[in-house]
Motif scaffolding. Structure first.
Motif, PDB file in Angstrom:
ATOM      1  N   ARG A  20      -7.007  -5.378   7.249  1.00  0.00           N
ATOM      2  CA  ARG A  20      -7.575  -4.053   7.482  1.00  0.00           C
ATOM      3  C   ARG A  20      -8.047  -3.460   6.155  1.00  0.00           C
ATOM      4  NH1 ARG A  20      -4.019  -0.827  10.843  1.00  0.00           N
ATOM      5  NH2 ARG A  20      -5.677  -0.691  12.337  1.00  0.00           N
ATOM      6  N   ILE A  22      -9.041   0.402   4.794  1.00  0.00           N
ATOM      7  CA  ILE A  22      -9.114   1.829   5.067  1.00  0.00           C
ATOM      8  C   ILE A  22     -10.030   2.429   4.015  1.00  0.00           C
ATOM      9  CG2 ILE A  22      -7.832   3.980   5.316  1.00  0.00           C
ATOM     10  CD1 ILE A  22      -5.342   2.260   5.935  1.00  0.00           C
ATOM     11  N   ARG A  24     -12.322   5.947   3.018  1.00  0.00           N
ATOM     12  CA  ARG A  24     -12.712   7.344   3.206  1.00  0.00           C
ATOM     13  C   ARG A  24     -13.885   7.668   2.282  1.00  0.00           C
ATOM     14  NH1 ARG A  24     -10.365   6.533   7.088  1.00  0.00           N
ATOM     15  NH2 ARG A  24      -8.433   7.446   7.828  1.00  0.00           N
ATOM     16  N   GLU A  67      -2.202  14.176   8.257  1.00  0.00           N
ATOM     17  CA  GLU A  67      -2.258  13.469   9.546  1.00  0.00           C
ATOM     18  C   GLU A  67      -3.684  13.463  10.092  1.00  0.00           C
ATOM     19  OE1 GLU A  67       0.047  11.660  10.960  1.00  0.00           O
ATOM     20  OE2 GLU A  67       1.618  12.193   9.525  1.00  0.00           O
ATOM     21  N   MET A  70      -5.998  11.203   7.575  1.00  0.00           N
ATOM     22  CA  MET A  70      -5.792   9.758   7.609  1.00  0.00           C
ATOM     23  C   MET A  70      -5.882   9.187   9.026  1.00  0.00           C
ATOM     24  SD  MET A  70      -5.611   8.679   4.512  1.00  0.00           S
ATOM     25  CE  MET A  70      -4.887   7.041   4.643  1.00  0.00           C
ATOM     26  N   GLY A  72      -3.839   8.654  11.430  1.00  0.00           N
ATOM     27  CA  GLY A  72      -2.805   7.701  11.831  1.00  0.00           C
ATOM     28  C   GLY A  72      -2.686   6.482  10.941  1.00  0.00           C
ATOM     29  N   GLU A  73      -3.600   6.315  10.001  1.00  0.00           N
ATOM     30  CA  GLU A  73      -3.532   5.190   9.066  1.00  0.00           C
ATOM     31  C   GLU A  73      -2.454   5.470   8.025  1.00  0.00           C
ATOM     32  OE1 GLU A  73      -5.166   2.502   9.477  1.00  0.00           O
ATOM     33  OE2 GLU A  73      -7.066   2.944  10.440  1.00  0.00           O
ATOM     34  N   ARG A  74      -1.811   4.446   7.518  1.00  0.00           N
ATOM     35  CA  ARG A  74      -0.753   4.606   6.524  1.00  0.00           C
ATOM     36  C   ARG A  74      -0.918   3.610   5.384  1.00  0.00           C
ATOM     37  NH1 ARG A  74      -0.213   8.575   8.880  1.00  0.00           N
ATOM     38  NH2 ARG A  74       1.533   9.392  10.033  1.00  0.00           N
ATOM     39  N   CYS A  75      -0.590   4.072   4.189  1.00  0.00           N
ATOM     40  CA  CYS A  75      -0.495   3.189   3.035  1.00  0.00           C
ATOM     41  C   CYS A  75       0.929   2.638   3.034  1.00  0.00           C
ATOM     42  CB  CYS A  75      -0.717   3.963   1.729  1.00  0.00           C
ATOM     43  SG  CYS A  75      -2.313   4.770   1.599  1.00  0.00           S
ATOM     44  N   ARG A  76       1.047   1.334   2.885  1.00  0.00           N
ATOM     45  CA  ARG A  76       2.368   0.718   2.844  1.00  0.00           C
ATOM     46  C   ARG A  76       2.605   0.116   1.462  1.00  0.00           C
ATOM     47  NH1 ARG A  76       0.680  -2.846   7.778  1.00  0.00           N
ATOM     48  NH2 ARG A  76       0.080  -4.028   5.955  1.00  0.00           N
ATOM     49  N   ASP A  79       0.369  -2.632  -0.385  1.00  0.00           N
ATOM     50  CA  ASP A  79      -1.060  -2.606  -0.062  1.00  0.00           C
ATOM     51  C   ASP A  79      -1.857  -2.473  -1.357  1.00  0.00           C
ATOM     52  OD1 ASP A  79      -0.544  -2.725   2.668  1.00  0.00           O
ATOM     53  OD2 ASP A  79      -0.924  -0.598   3.024  1.00  0.00           O
ATOM     54  N   GLN A 110      -5.269  -4.079   3.254  1.00  0.00           N
ATOM     55  CA  GLN A 110      -4.051  -4.692   3.768  1.00  0.00           C
ATOM     56  C   GLN A 110      -4.388  -6.147   4.035  1.00  0.00           C
ATOM     57  OE1 GLN A 110      -3.250  -2.068   7.099  1.00  0.00           O
ATOM     58  NE2 GLN A 110      -2.078  -0.668   5.812  1.00  0.00           N
TER      59      GLN A 110
END
Length: 153
Positions: A20, A22, A24, A67, A70, A72-76, A79, A110
């Motif tokens: 994935r 992400i 912006r 919220e 993003m 619902g997308e999250r940085c883990r 990544d 990701q």
């Protein structure tokens, strides 16, 4: 065909090893939403080669705005962050599970763990051979950058 790769390895487009992206790009959170002790929005100035830096003064937003921003997308943790401009090609790994919001000019990658680990890939992206190819693919004169499609190909 390259002959300097270890046996069993192959040179492939970046897009073939990611799960994935992400992005912006071109969007910046409305500064009026900024809060003093909220969730940091990462820009190209936060991504140094090999590390993420979030100094005081980094734009921060409320949890509600985050919220929405993003979606619902999250940085883990682990990544990969890569700048698309100002300057393009700086990479770092997300050091923890955040949360972090992404500003313009920062993409989050990701990896597909069945193909490559993010630890390995971040080193490849920072290495001179990849950086040389990236520099050859930037566009623009006053502000150089790389498009998502060019980066992934």
């Amino acid at each position: 065909m390259r002959t300097d790769l270890p046996e069993g390895w192959a040179e492939v487009p970046l897009g073939s090893v990611v799960q994935r992206v992400i992005d912006r790009r071109g969007r910046t959170p409305n500064a009026t939403e900024s809060v003093e002790s909220g969730i940091p929005i990462l820009t190209s100035s936060n991504v140094k080669m090999g590390r993420l830096v979030v100094p005081p003064g980094t734009t921060r937003v409320s949890e509600g705005f985050y919220e929405q921003w993003m979606g619902g997308e999250r940085c883990r943790r682990g990544d990969i962050l890569i700048t698309s401009a100002a300057p393009p090609g700086r990479v770092a790994q997300v050091p923890d599970d955040g949360p972090y919001g992404l500003g313009r000019r920062v993409l989050l990658i990701q990896t597909n763990p069945e193909v490559v680990t993010s630890d390995f890939l971040v080193h490849q992206l920072a290495a001179e051979p990849f950086q040389r190819v990236l520099r050859a693919n930037v566009t623009g004169t006053a502000s150089q950058g790389i498009t998502r499609s060019r980066l992934l190909n």
